[in-house]
Write a protein that holds these residues in place. Structure first.
Motif, mmCIF file in Angstrom:
data_model
loop_
_atom_site.group_PDB
_atom_site.id
_atom_site.type_symbol
_atom_site.label_atom_id
_atom_site.label_comp_id
_atom_site.label_asym_id
_atom_site.label_seq_id
_atom_site.Cartn_x
_atom_site.Cartn_y
_atom_site.Cartn_z
ATOM 1 N N GLN A 1 -9.206 5.277 -1.868
ATOM 2 C CA GLN A 1 -10.617 5.337 -1.500
ATOM 3 C C GLN A 1 -10.839 5.433 0.008
ATOM 4 O O GLN A 1 -11.740 6.133 0.447
ATOM 5 N N LEU A 2 -10.027 4.719 0.803
ATOM 6 C CA LEU A 2 -10.218 4.705 2.256
ATOM 7 C C LEU A 2 -8.864 4.848 2.943
ATOM 8 O O LEU A 2 -7.963 4.037 2.727
ATOM 9 N N TYR A 3 -8.742 5.885 3.770
ATOM 10 C CA TYR A 3 -7.498 6.160 4.480
ATOM 11 C C TYR A 3 -7.739 6.212 5.987
ATOM 12 O O TYR A 3 -8.813 6.619 6.445
ATOM 13 N N PHE B 1 -6.912 11.907 15.364
ATOM 14 C CA PHE B 1 -7.125 10.666 14.608
ATOM 15 C C PHE B 1 -8.084 10.941 13.468
ATOM 16 O O PHE B 1 -9.034 11.723 13.626
ATOM 17 N N LEU B 2 -7.874 10.297 12.308
ATOM 18 C CA LEU B 2 -8.780 10.547 11.187
ATOM 19 C C LEU B 2 -9.089 9.277 10.431
ATOM 20 O O LEU B 2 -8.283 8.343 10.356
ATOM 21 N N VAL B 3 -10.278 9.270 9.826
ATOM 22 C CA VAL B 3 -10.705 8.288 8.836
ATOM 23 C C VAL B 3 -11.248 9.090 7.663
ATOM 24 O O VAL B 3 -12.065 9.997 7.841
ATOM 25 N N LYS B 4 -10.792 8.770 6.446
ATOM 26 C CA LYS B 4 -11.184 9.554 5.271
ATOM 27 C C LYS B 4 -11.612 8.634 4.154
ATOM 28 O O LYS B 4 -10.898 7.692 3.792
ATOM 29 N N ALA B 5 -12.805 8.905 3.596
ATOM 30 C CA ALA B 5 -13.344 8.110 2.493
ATOM 31 C C ALA B 5 -13.555 9.006 1.277
ATOM 32 O O ALA B 5 -14.175 10.064 1.383
ATOM 33 N N SER C 1 0.838 -1.191 0.000
ATOM 34 C CA SER C 1 0.000 0.000 0.000
ATOM 35 C C SER C 1 0.880 1.252 0.000
ATOM 36 O O SER C 1 2.065 1.194 -0.349
ATOM 37 N N ASP C 2 0.298 2.405 0.405
ATOM 38 C CA ASP C 2 1.006 3.680 0.371
ATOM 39 C C ASP C 2 0.685 4.489 1.623
ATOM 40 O O ASP C 2 -0.384 4.348 2.226
ATOM 41 N N VAL D 1 -1.201 12.678 7.667
ATOM 42 C CA VAL D 1 -0.407 11.487 7.354
ATOM 43 C C VAL D 1 -1.371 10.308 7.350
ATOM 44 O O VAL D 1 -1.952 9.964 8.385
ATOM 45 N N LYS D 2 -1.563 9.672 6.157
ATOM 46 C CA LYS D 2 -2.649 8.698 5.989
ATOM 47 C C LYS D 2 -2.151 7.425 5.319
ATOM 48 O O LYS D 2 -1.377 7.495 4.356
#
Length: 262
Positions: free
Chosen positions: A225-227, A256-260, A178-179, A211-212
Motif C-alpha cells: 500500500q505504501l512504498y 526519491f519517491l513515495v508511492k501509495a 517487510s519487502d 527500488v521500493k
C-alpha cells in the motif's frame, strides 16, 4: 490525423475494461499515485518534480496499463513546454491464450499477446505502437513481460516505422518484516529514422527501474500500500536525439519517491 488500428483497438479495450465489473469481466485492478523528486535530468530542466497516476488491470481477454505524469520544473522553464508539462501512455494487450481459452505455453513463454501503446503529451509527442507480446515464466520474478512494438509517429517528426523492445518486470525480496520491490521497464528503440522532410531520430535506450521498501507492511498498515525508495533513470540519446559534445542527451539520474496504492 492518422487513426491507426492500434488506437481503435486500445479505445475498445479500455472501454471494455472500464465497464468490466458490471459484466464480471474484470479480474483485478490496482491504482497508485507516486511523487518523485530528482535532479541532473538531460535535455529538459535539470531539477524535476513529478506526480504520476498509474492504473493496471487484468480482464477476461487481456490486460491494461495506463500512466500519466505531471512534471514540474522547480521554477525553471522548458524551452518548449514552459514551467510544467504532462506525458502519458495507454497500453492495452490482448491475450490469445484468454481469447481462445487455450494454454499457449512453450519454454519460458506463458502466454502470447497483441501489445499496443498510445503515447501522448504536450506538443508533438503522439505515437502509436503495436506488435507481439509475451508473458514469461522466469523463476523468482513476480511477472516478466517482453513486448515488441513497431512505432508509428503522429505529426511531422521522425521516428516512424522503427522497432522498440520493451521488457517489464517485478521482483520481490523479503527483508526483515517487510519487502523490497524492484520493478520497472526498459524501452530499447533499435532503429534510426532519417529523412530530409522529417529530420533524424536515433536509436535510444531508456532503462527505468524503481527500488521500493514496503513501509506500510513494516508499520503494520497493510502490505503493498505504501512504498518509499528511489527511481533510477538512464536514457541514452533521450527522445531519439543523438548525444554530442555540443548537446548532452544522455540522462543518468535518480529520484526519491513515495508511492501509495489504492
Amino acid at each position: 490525423m492518422r487513426i491507426t488500428n492500434s488506437l481503435i483497438l486500445a479505445s475498445g479495450l479500455l472501454a471494455a475494461s472500464t465497464g468490466a465489473s458490471a459484466g464480471d469481466l474484470l479480474q483485478w485492478q490496482n491504482n497508485s499515485l507516486t511523487y518523485l523528486w530528482g535532479k541532473n535530468f538531460a535535455v529538459n530542466p535539470s531539477i524535476q518534480q513529478t506526480v504520476t497516476f498509474e492504473h493496471a488491470d487484468a480482464w477476461k481477454y487481456g490486460d491494461n496499463f495506463i500512466f500519466v505524469d505531471k512534471i514540474f520544473y522547480n521554477g525553471d522553464k522548458d524551452f518548449n513546454n514552459g514551467p510544467n508539462t504532462y506525458y502519458g501512455e495507454i497500453s492495452p494487450r490482448l491475450s490469445f491464450g484468454k481469447i481462445f481459452d487455450q494454454k499457449l505455453a512453450f519454454g519460458p513463454v506463458k502466454d502470447v499477446l497483441l501489445a499496443m501503446t498510445y503515447e501522448f503529451g504536450e506538443g508533438d509527442t503522439e505515437s502509436y505502437l503495436i506488435g507481439p507480446g509475451f508473458d514469461l515464466d522466469i523463476p523468482g520474478f513476480d511477472y516478466f513481460q517482453l513486448n515488441f512494438y513497431q512505432r508509428h509517429t503522429e505529426g511531422s517528426r521522425a521516428g516512424d516505422n522503427v522497432w522498440q523492445i520493451t521488457p517489464v518486470w517485478s521482483y520481490t525480496i523479503p527483508v526483515g518484516k517487510s519487502d523490497i520491490l524492484i520493478d520497472g521497464f526498459m524501452d530499447w528503440v533499435v532503429d534510426n529514422d532519417a529523412t530530409s522532410r522529417r529530420g533524424t531520430y536515433h536509436a535510444n535506450l531508456h532503462f527505468n527501474p524503481q527500488v521500493k521498501y514496503d513501509l506500510g507492511k513494516a508499520l503494520n498498515w497493510g502490505e503493498k500500500q505504501l512504498y518509499v525508495g528511489f527511481e533510477y533513470d538512464y536514457w541514452k540519446n533521450k527522445y531519439g536525439i543523438k548525444d554530442s559534445d555540443a548537446f548532452d542527451t544522455d540522462q543518468n539520474t535518480a529520484s526519491f519517491l513515495v508511492k501509495a496504492h489504492f
